[in-house]
Design an enzyme around this catalytic site. Structure first.
Site, short mmCIF file in Angstrom:
data_model
loop_
_atom_site.label_atom_id
_atom_site.label_comp_id
_atom_site.label_asym_id
_atom_site.label_seq_id
_atom_site.Cartn_x
_atom_site.Cartn_y
_atom_site.Cartn_z
N HIS A 135 64.43 66.58 -4.28
CA HIS A 135 63.23 66.94 -3.57
C HIS A 135 63.64 66.65 -2.09
O HIS A 135 64.40 66.08 -1.60
CB HIS A 135 61.91 66.32 -4.05
CG HIS A 135 61.91 64.86 -4.16
ND1 HIS A 135 62.18 64.09 -2.99
CD2 HIS A 135 61.99 64.06 -5.40
CE1 HIS A 135 62.37 62.73 -3.67
NE2 HIS A 135 61.99 62.62 -5.03
N HIS B 179 65.01 63.37 -1.19
CA HIS B 179 66.48 63.00 -1.22
C HIS B 179 67.30 63.82 -0.19
O HIS B 179 68.21 63.32 0.45
CB HIS B 179 67.15 63.69 -2.72
CG HIS B 179 66.53 63.01 -3.92
ND1 HIS B 179 65.61 63.58 -4.74
CD2 HIS B 179 66.68 62.10 -4.44
CE1 HIS B 179 65.05 62.83 -5.73
NE2 HIS B 179 65.89 61.81 -5.48
N GLN C 202 69.78 51.66 -16.07
CA GLN C 202 68.66 51.27 -15.25
C GLN C 202 67.34 51.78 -16.02
O GLN C 202 66.17 51.46 -15.41
CB GLN C 202 68.63 51.78 -14.15
CG GLN C 202 68.55 53.35 -13.77
CD GLN C 202 68.74 53.74 -12.15
OE1 GLN C 202 69.71 53.57 -11.95
NE2 GLN C 202 67.55 54.03 -11.63
N LYS D 152 61.52 54.29 -0.28
CA LYS D 152 60.45 54.51 -1.20
C LYS D 152 60.85 53.52 -2.49
O LYS D 152 59.90 52.82 -3.02
CB LYS D 152 60.76 55.94 -1.88
CG LYS D 152 60.27 56.28 -3.29
CD LYS D 152 59.15 56.67 -3.32
CE LYS D 152 58.59 56.94 -4.81
NZ LYS D 152 59.51 56.60 -5.87
N LEU E 179 57.07 61.47 -2.46
CA LEU E 179 57.83 62.27 -3.24
C LEU E 179 58.46 61.80 -4.20
O LEU E 179 59.17 60.65 -3.89
CB LEU E 179 58.61 63.35 -2.84
CG LEU E 179 58.04 64.28 -1.41
CD1 LEU E 179 59.00 65.27 -1.27
CD2 LEU E 179 56.76 65.00 -2.09
#
Ligand code: AMP
Length: 289
Positions: free
Chosen positions: A32, A35, A59, A153, A188
Site C-alpha cells: 500500500h 510501503h 514472526q 509505523k 495504513l
C-alpha cells in the site's frame, strides 16, 4: 527495469554483478502507499534497489494470521512498476518461492535482541521480534545493501533492528520513514482490510487518542490520568493492549533530558490487532512527576 527473482541462488549471482549503491526495502507484500513511500525513498537515495516480499512465518504466533495474511504478488509488482525510476536504475523484487530460499534446510538459528523486545508488542506477541530480527538478518546477509528502509509505523520493530545493526556492527545504514495514513488518520496497514466499515470507524480511536495524548504532553500536562481513563474504555469490540509514552531514543521512561517522546498504542478491534505511534519533540523540557 524490474526483475523478479524467486531463489537465493539467482539473487546471489545477480548481486555479484550489481555495481553502485543498493537500497533494501523488506516487506511482507500486499503493498500500500506506506510501503510505496519506503520504496520511493530508496529509489531516490540509491543507484538500485531490492524490494523483498516474504510473509515470514517466524514472526507470527500460533494463533495469529499467517495463513490468511493477504498475498497479492502480481498486484504488488504492478504497483512497484508504476513508480518513477532514475535512468538505468534497476529494481529487483525478491519473492522467495519457498521458505528454504530464506531459511536453508534445517535452519536453527535465532537472532534475539534482549531488553527492547521485552515490552510493548513483545509482551503480547512472544517470539515475534525474534522472528523479525532473524528474517531481517537473513535479508541483510542476502542483500548486502548499503541502506535499508523501514516504517515508523512499526516503531518498536525499527528500534529493535537499529539495535541489532549496532550490536552486530552490520554494514548497513537503517532509515525510519514517516507513517502514511488515510485521510481520516488511520495508519495504513495490510491488516486494515480485515476490518468492516463499522470497525474502521472504531479503529480511528487509536490515532485520535495518540493525538490527544501528544497534545497533552506538549502542553506539559500530567498525562497519567488521561491515559488511565482511555485504557478503561475497553469493551467487546475494542480491547486496548497498551497506550504508553516512552523516550523515542531507547524506549525507556521519559526523563528530563528526553529529546523526543513517542506515544505508542496497540488495540484489537474485533480480532484485528492494530498499532500506531506519534513522535513528540520535547527538547529536554519534560517535567518529571
Ligand atoms: P510489512 O509488509 O507490514 O512487514 O511492512 C513492511 C515495511 O513497511 C515495514 O518497515 C513497515 O513499518 C512499513 N510500513 C507499513 N505500514 C506503513 C505505513 N502506514 N507507513 C509507513 N511505513 C509503513
Amino acid at each position: 527495469m524490474i526483475q523478479l527473482i524467486s531463489t537465493r541462488q539467482e539473487w546471489l549471482s545477480i548481486r555479484r554483478q550489481i555495481s553502485g549503491s543498493l537500497g533494501l526495502v523488506p516487506t511482507m507484500g500486499n503493498l500500500h502507499q506506506g510501503h510505496l513511500s519506503l520504496i520511493e525513498r530508496a529509489l531516490q537515495e540509491n543507484d538500485h534497489i531490492l524490494v523483498t516480499i516474504f510473509v515470514n512465518p517466524k514472526q507470527f504466533g500460533p494463533n495469529e494470521d499467517f495463513e490468511r495474511y493477504p498475498r497479492t504478488l502480481e498486484k504488488d509488482i504492478d504497483l512497484i512498476k508504476s513508480l518513477e525510476r532514475k535512468k538505468d536504475q534497476k529494481v529487483f523484487v525478491f519473492a522467495p518461492s519457498s521458505m528454504t530460499e530464506v531459511y536453508p534446510e534445517n535452519f536453527s538459528s535465532v537472532i534475539q535482541v534482549k531488553g527492547l523486545t521485552e515490552k510493548l508488542c513483545g509482551l503480547t506477541r512472544p517470539g515475534h521480534f525474534d522472528g523479525v530480527t532473524t528474517v531481517v538478518y537473513q535479508l541483510f546477509q542476502l542483500a548486502q545493501a548499503q541502506q535499508a528502509y523501514f516504517g515508523q509505523k512499526d516503531f518498536q520493530q525499527f528500534k529493535v533492528i537499529e539495535k541489532m545493526v549496532k550490536d552486530l556492527a552490520l554494514p548497513v545504514t537503517v532509515h525510519c520513514c514517516p507513517i502514511v495514513r488515510d485521510d481520516q488518520g488511520l495508519a495504513l496497514s495490510s491488516r486494515n482490510q480485515y476490518l468492516t466499515n463499522e470497525q474502521k470507524e472504531v479503529a480511528l480511536i487509536l490515532s485520535r487518542h495518540l493525538r490527544l495524548i501528544a497534545s497533552s504532553l506538549k502542553e506539559k500536562k500530567n498525562t497519567g490520568p488521561l491515559i488511565a481513563e482511555m485504557l478503561e474504555k475497553s469493551d467487546t469490540q475494542l480491547t486496548w493492549e497498551y497506550l504508553e509514552i516512552l523516550d523515542a531514543h531507547n524506549l525507556e521512561e521519559l526523563n528530563k533530558s528526553t529529546e523526543t517522546a513517542v506515544v505508542l498504542g496497540a488495540l484489537k478491534v474485533g480480532s484485528t490487532r492494530l498499532i500506531d505511534n506519534l513522535l513528540v519533540p520535547l527538547n529536554g523540557e519534560y517535567i518529571v512527576r
